[in-house]
Design a protein around this motif. Structure first.
Motif, PDB file in Angstrom:
ATOM      1  N   THR A  41       0.837  -1.112   0.078  1.00  0.00           N
ATOM      2  CA  THR A  41      -0.096   0.107   0.061  1.00  0.00           C
ATOM      3  C   THR A  41       0.706   1.113   0.064  1.00  0.00           C
ATOM      4  N   VAL A  42       0.587   2.139  -0.724  1.00  0.00           N
ATOM      5  CA  VAL A  42       1.232   3.437  -0.859  1.00  0.00           C
ATOM      6  C   VAL A  42       1.014   4.547   0.535  1.00  0.00           C
ATOM      7  N   LYS A  94      -4.937  12.513  -3.443  1.00  0.00           N
ATOM      8  CA  LYS A  94      -5.680  11.782  -4.466  1.00  0.00           C
ATOM      9  C   LYS A  94      -5.037  10.917  -5.704  1.00  0.00           C
ATOM     10  N   CYS A  95      -3.743  11.118  -6.012  1.00  0.00           N
ATOM     11  CA  CYS A  95      -2.944   9.928  -6.837  1.00  0.00           C
ATOM     12  C   CYS A  95      -2.679   8.983  -5.664  1.00  0.00           C
ATOM     13  N   GLU A  96      -2.472   8.873  -4.725  1.00  0.00           N
ATOM     14  CA  GLU A  96      -2.250   7.632  -3.742  1.00  0.00           C
ATOM     15  C   GLU A  96      -3.406   7.039  -3.586  1.00  0.00           C
ATOM     16  N   LEU A  99      -3.867   4.969  -6.733  1.00  0.00           N
ATOM     17  CA  LEU A  99      -3.019   3.598  -6.599  1.00  0.00           C
ATOM     18  C   LEU A  99      -3.560   2.691  -5.683  1.00  0.00           C
ATOM     19  N   ASN A 100      -3.961   3.174  -4.621  1.00  0.00           N
ATOM     20  CA  ASN A 100      -4.378   2.058  -3.364  1.00  0.00           C
ATOM     21  C   ASN A 100      -5.666   1.494  -3.910  1.00  0.00           C
ATOM     22  N   ALA A 101      -6.404   1.964  -4.945  1.00  0.00           N
ATOM     23  CA  ALA A 101      -7.531   1.451  -5.112  1.00  0.00           C
ATOM     24  C   ALA A 101      -7.580   0.210  -6.015  1.00  0.00           C
ATOM     25  N   LEU A 102      -6.058  -0.266  -6.496  1.00  0.00           N
ATOM     26  CA  LEU A 102      -5.715  -1.188  -7.188  1.00  0.00           C
ATOM     27  C   LEU A 102      -4.803  -2.212  -6.585  1.00  0.00           C
ATOM     28  N   SER A 138       6.485   6.759 -14.555  1.00  0.00           N
ATOM     29  CA  SER A 138       5.881   5.992 -13.551  1.00  0.00           C
ATOM     30  C   SER A 138       4.733   5.103 -13.866  1.00  0.00           C
ATOM     31  N   VAL A 139       4.410   4.334 -12.865  1.00  0.00           N
ATOM     32  CA  VAL A 139       3.057   3.305 -13.231  1.00  0.00           C
ATOM     33  C   VAL A 139       1.940   4.275 -13.120  1.00  0.00           C
ATOM     34  N   VAL A 140       1.766   5.303 -12.887  1.00  0.00           N
ATOM     35  CA  VAL A 140       0.757   6.404 -12.714  1.00  0.00           C
ATOM     36  C   VAL A 140       0.437   6.686 -14.358  1.00  0.00           C
TER      37      VAL A 140
END
Length: 168
Positions: A41-42, A94-96, A99-102, A138-140
């Motif tokens: 988790t980020v 918001k970015c975090e 990411l954490n939704a996946l 990045s993966v973003v």
């Protein structure tokens, strides 16, 4: 599968599996145990975000370039706009959250921790697909592709176009 020609899906799935295994270095039993896949988790501490913003805020800016084009490098106005974005406009939380939704994981490859996102399609015959980003990046950059590739039917596509994604 004997007696029938393999489908494109069979060939790609076999090649993806063989390629992934072939990337792993030959190592002893202790190293193999070290390659466990762990949930991730980020969680960036607020102090780190504040520190970055503070360092950007105290940047000593050079004088403006002497030409009106980029022949002398990145223009001062562009750098100042980037600094303004990262200090006051970018919403890291918001970015975090995106990411954490996946489903995210971490594992070791050649002694280096590798973070990756692994999203399985709901479609049974989805093909495995590894998508990588370039440098710098990045993966973003790949997040907007996850839903259409893992669930194409929700995006006016066909089930046979579905993928199981790995995004290192």
């Amino acid at each position: 599968m004997y007696g029938t020609a393999p489908t494109r899906r069979d060939v790609l799935a076999t090649l993806a599996a063989a390629g992934a295994v072939g990337l792993l270095p030959e190592q002893g039993a202790a190293a193999a145990a070290d390659r466990s896949i762990r949930p991730f988790t980020v969680k960036v501490p607020q102090a780190a975000i504040d520190d970055l913003r503070g360092r950007i805020a105290v940047t000593r800016w050079p004088t403006k370039e002497l030409v009106d084009d980029r022949s002398q490098g990145v223009q001062l106005a562009t750098l100042r706009a980037l600094a303004r974005y990262w200090t006051s406009e970018h919403d890291w939380r918001k970015c975090e959250a995106r990411l954490n939704a996946l489903p995210q994981f971490i594992t070791k490859v050649d002694g280096v921790d590798i973070h990756f996102i692994h999203v399985r399609s709901r479609h049974e015959n989805a093909l495995p697909l590894i998508m990588t980003h370039g440098w710098p990046g990045s993966v973003v950059e790949l997040l907007d592709t996850v839903a259409p590739l893992t669930d194409p039917t929700a995006h006016d596509g066909n089930p046979e176009d579905a993928f199981h994604l790995v995004l290192p």
